[in-house]
Design a protein around this motif. Sequence first.
Motif, PDB file in Angstrom:
ATOM      1  N   ALA A 166       1.014  -0.939   0.054  1.00 47.26           N
ATOM      2  CA  ALA A 166       0.063  -0.083   0.107  1.00 47.26           C
ATOM      3  C   ALA A 166       0.725   1.212  -0.005  1.00 47.26           C
ATOM      4  O   ALA A 166       1.773   1.174   0.526  1.00 47.26           O
ATOM      5  CB  ALA A 166      -0.938  -0.014   1.464  1.00 47.26           C
ATOM      6  N   ALA A 167       0.304   2.262  -0.647  1.00 42.29           N
ATOM      7  CA  ALA A 167       0.953   3.594  -0.512  1.00 42.29           C
ATOM      8  C   ALA A 167       1.104   4.102   0.682  1.00 42.29           C
ATOM      9  O   ALA A 167      -0.209   4.207   1.503  1.00 42.29           O
ATOM     10  CB  ALA A 167       0.533   4.442  -1.815  1.00 42.29           C
ATOM     11  N   LYS A 168       1.942   5.039   1.009  1.00 36.52           N
ATOM     12  CA  LYS A 168       2.111   5.792   2.295  1.00 36.52           C
ATOM     13  C   LYS A 168       1.049   6.886   2.272  1.00 36.52           C
ATOM     14  O   LYS A 168       0.812   7.548   1.349  1.00 36.52           O
ATOM     15  CB  LYS A 168       3.336   6.243   2.414  1.00 36.52           C
ATOM     16  CG  LYS A 168       3.507   7.014   3.804  1.00 36.52           C
ATOM     17  CD  LYS A 168       4.934   7.309   4.074  1.00 36.52           C
ATOM     18  CE  LYS A 168       4.863   8.367   5.543  1.00 36.52           C
ATOM     19  NZ  LYS A 168       5.981   8.846   5.777  1.00 36.52           N
ATOM     20  N   VAL A 169       0.064   6.833   3.154  1.00 36.08           N
ATOM     21  CA  VAL A 169      -0.703   8.016   3.323  1.00 36.08           C
ATOM     22  C   VAL A 169      -0.331   9.125   4.422  1.00 36.08           C
ATOM     23  O   VAL A 169       0.252   8.831   5.393  1.00 36.08           O
ATOM     24  CB  VAL A 169      -2.019   7.413   4.016  1.00 36.08           C
ATOM     25  CG1 VAL A 169      -3.225   8.616   4.303  1.00 36.08           C
ATOM     26  CG2 VAL A 169      -2.587   6.585   3.247  1.00 36.08           C
ATOM     27  N   ASN A 170      -0.137  10.384   3.601  1.00 34.11           N
ATOM     28  CA  ASN A 170       0.194  11.567   4.626  1.00 34.11           C
ATOM     29  C   ASN A 170      -1.052  11.755   5.441  1.00 34.11           C
ATOM     30  O   ASN A 170      -2.315  12.192   4.749  1.00 34.11           O
ATOM     31  CB  ASN A 170       0.468  12.705   3.446  1.00 34.11           C
ATOM     32  CG  ASN A 170       1.849  12.496   2.831  1.00 34.11           C
ATOM     33  OD1 ASN A 170       2.907  11.840   3.559  1.00 34.11           O
ATOM     34  ND2 ASN A 170       1.967  12.936   1.707  1.00 34.11           N
ATOM     35  N   ALA A 171      -1.038  11.944   6.712  1.00 31.55           N
ATOM     36  CA  ALA A 171      -2.086  12.251   7.401  1.00 31.55           C
ATOM     37  C   ALA A 171      -1.793  13.520   8.233  1.00 31.55           C
ATOM     38  O   ALA A 171      -0.706  13.575   8.865  1.00 31.55           O
ATOM     39  CB  ALA A 171      -2.263  11.061   8.350  1.00 31.55           C
ATOM     40  N   LYS A 172      -2.939  14.107   8.690  1.00 30.36           N
ATOM     41  CA  LYS A 172      -2.596  15.393   9.642  1.00 30.36           C
ATOM     42  C   LYS A 172      -3.573  14.842  10.995  1.00 30.36           C
ATOM     43  O   LYS A 172      -4.701  14.495  10.797  1.00 30.36           O
ATOM     44  CB  LYS A 172      -3.053  16.636   9.328  1.00 30.36           C
ATOM     45  CG  LYS A 172      -2.984  17.675  10.286  1.00 30.36           C
ATOM     46  CD  LYS A 172      -3.600  18.951   9.847  1.00 30.36           C
ATOM     47  CE  LYS A 172      -3.673  20.198  10.852  1.00 30.36           C
ATOM     48  NZ  LYS A 172      -4.520  21.412  10.489  1.00 30.36           N
ATOM     49  N   ILE A 173      -2.927  14.833  12.200  1.00 33.13           N
ATOM     50  CA  ILE A 173      -3.488  14.672  13.195  1.00 33.13           C
ATOM     51  C   ILE A 173      -3.797  15.921  14.315  1.00 33.13           C
ATOM     52  O   ILE A 173      -2.735  16.577  14.494  1.00 33.13           O
ATOM     53  CB  ILE A 173      -2.924  13.381  14.024  1.00 33.13           C
ATOM     54  CG1 ILE A 173      -3.026  12.141  13.146  1.00 33.13           C
ATOM     55  CG2 ILE A 173      -3.673  13.260  15.390  1.00 33.13           C
ATOM     56  CD1 ILE A 173      -2.387  10.911  13.842  1.00 33.13           C
ATOM     57  N   GLU A 174      -4.918  16.190  14.637  1.00 34.96           N
ATOM     58  CA  GLU A 174      -5.149  17.571  15.771  1.00 34.96           C
ATOM     59  C   GLU A 174      -5.960  16.974  16.787  1.00 34.96           C
ATOM     60  O   GLU A 174      -7.029  16.547  16.412  1.00 34.96           O
ATOM     61  CB  GLU A 174      -5.199  18.599  14.843  1.00 34.96           C
ATOM     62  CG  GLU A 174      -5.534  19.582  15.728  1.00 34.96           C
ATOM     63  CD  GLU A 174      -5.653  21.059  15.137  1.00 34.96           C
ATOM     64  OE1 GLU A 174      -4.856  21.766  14.603  1.00 34.96           O
ATOM     65  OE2 GLU A 174      -6.883  21.515  15.044  1.00 34.96           O
ATOM     66  N   LEU A 175      -5.589  17.280  17.897  1.00 29.69           N
ATOM     67  CA  LEU A 175      -6.391  17.046  18.976  1.00 29.69           C
ATOM     68  C   LEU A 175      -7.345  18.370  19.307  1.00 29.69           C
ATOM     69  O   LEU A 175      -6.430  19.168  19.564  1.00 29.69           O
ATOM     70  CB  LEU A 175      -5.808  16.450  20.033  1.00 29.69           C
ATOM     71  CG  LEU A 175      -6.574  16.208  21.734  1.00 29.69           C
ATOM     72  CD1 LEU A 175      -7.359  15.253  21.347  1.00 29.69           C
ATOM     73  CD2 LEU A 175      -5.453  15.848  22.648  1.00 29.69           C
ATOM     74  N   GLN A 176      -8.435  18.281  19.337  1.00 26.35           N
ATOM     75  CA  GLN A 176      -9.162  19.475  19.856  1.00 26.35           C
ATOM     76  C   GLN A 176     -10.044  19.177  20.947  1.00 26.35           C
ATOM     77  O   GLN A 176     -10.730  18.125  21.010  1.00 26.35           O
ATOM     78  CB  GLN A 176      -9.966  20.026  18.614  1.00 26.35           C
ATOM     79  CG  GLN A 176      -9.286  20.514  17.407  1.00 26.35           C
ATOM     80  CD  GLN A 176     -10.384  20.815  16.279  1.00 26.35           C
ATOM     81  OE1 GLN A 176     -11.536  20.597  16.121  1.00 26.35           O
ATOM     82  NE2 GLN A 176      -9.595  21.520  15.272  1.00 26.35           N
ATOM     83  N   PHE A 177      -9.894  19.923  22.052  1.00 29.08           N
ATOM     84  CA  PHE A 177     -10.922  19.759  23.302  1.00 29.08           C
ATOM     85  C   PHE A 177     -10.530  21.239  24.018  1.00 29.08           C
ATOM     86  O   PHE A 177      -9.774  21.887  23.948  1.00 29.08           O
ATOM     87  CB  PHE A 177     -10.384  18.780  24.137  1.00 29.08           C
ATOM     88  CG  PHE A 177      -8.675  18.948  24.763  1.00 29.08           C
ATOM     89  CD1 PHE A 177      -8.756  19.641  26.081  1.00 29.08           C
ATOM     90  CD2 PHE A 177      -7.646  18.861  23.927  1.00 29.08           C
ATOM     91  CE1 PHE A 177      -7.391  19.933  26.433  1.00 29.08           C
ATOM     92  CE2 PHE A 177      -6.361  19.135  24.510  1.00 29.08           C
ATOM     93  CZ  PHE A 177      -6.308  19.688  25.942  1.00 29.08           C
ATOM     94  N   GLY A 178     -12.099  21.657  24.276  1.00 23.68           N
ATOM     95  CA  GLY A 178     -12.124  22.852  25.002  1.00 23.68           C
ATOM     96  C   GLY A 178     -11.690  23.947  23.956  1.00 23.68           C
ATOM     97  O   GLY A 178     -12.013  24.019  22.804  1.00 23.68           O
ATOM     98  N   ASP A 179     -11.149  24.852  24.594  1.00 25.06           N
ATOM     99  CA  ASP A 179     -10.478  25.949  23.635  1.00 25.06           C
ATOM    100  C   ASP A 179      -9.058  25.578  23.211  1.00 25.06           C
ATOM    101  O   ASP A 179      -8.423  26.709  22.712  1.00 25.06           O
ATOM    102  CB  ASP A 179     -10.498  27.373  24.481  1.00 25.06           C
ATOM    103  CG  ASP A 179      -9.581  27.396  25.836  1.00 25.06           C
ATOM    104  OD1 ASP A 179      -9.246  25.996  26.191  1.00 25.06           O
ATOM    105  OD2 ASP A 179      -9.276  28.303  26.196  1.00 25.06           O
ATOM    106  N   LYS A 180      -8.601  24.392  23.113  1.00 27.30           N
ATOM    107  CA  LYS A 180      -7.089  24.216  22.748  1.00 27.30           C
ATOM    108  C   LYS A 180      -7.290  23.225  21.422  1.00 27.30           C
ATOM    109  O   LYS A 180      -8.098  22.428  21.348  1.00 27.30           O
ATOM    110  CB  LYS A 180      -6.488  23.074  24.111  1.00 27.30           C
ATOM    111  CG  LYS A 180      -6.339  24.168  25.326  1.00 27.30           C
ATOM    112  CD  LYS A 180      -5.566  23.329  26.096  1.00 27.30           C
ATOM    113  CE  LYS A 180      -5.548  23.984  27.683  1.00 27.30           C
ATOM    114  NZ  LYS A 180      -4.507  23.659  28.284  1.00 27.30           N
TER     115      LYS A 180
END
Length: 64
Positions: free
Chosen positions: A2-16
């Motif tokens: 399988a080809a490598k997947v470019n992913a963005k991960i961002e945790l959002q909680f409250g005002d952060k």
Amino acid sequence: MAAKVNAKIELQFGDKAINEEQLVSMAKNAYGKKDVKNLDIYVKPEECKAYYVVNNDVTGSFDL
């Protein structure tokens, strides 16, 4: 294979919002040494903390 997947991960909680790069940087700063080969990070937004394991051996935590 399988080809490598470019992913963005961002945790959002409250005002952060914290992305993966920021979490890694915060964990490395909390650890304080440069010999990081493996890094596991466990985020607990309800505690406003993240816990880390460096090189499958050293544990610690930091505030988000």
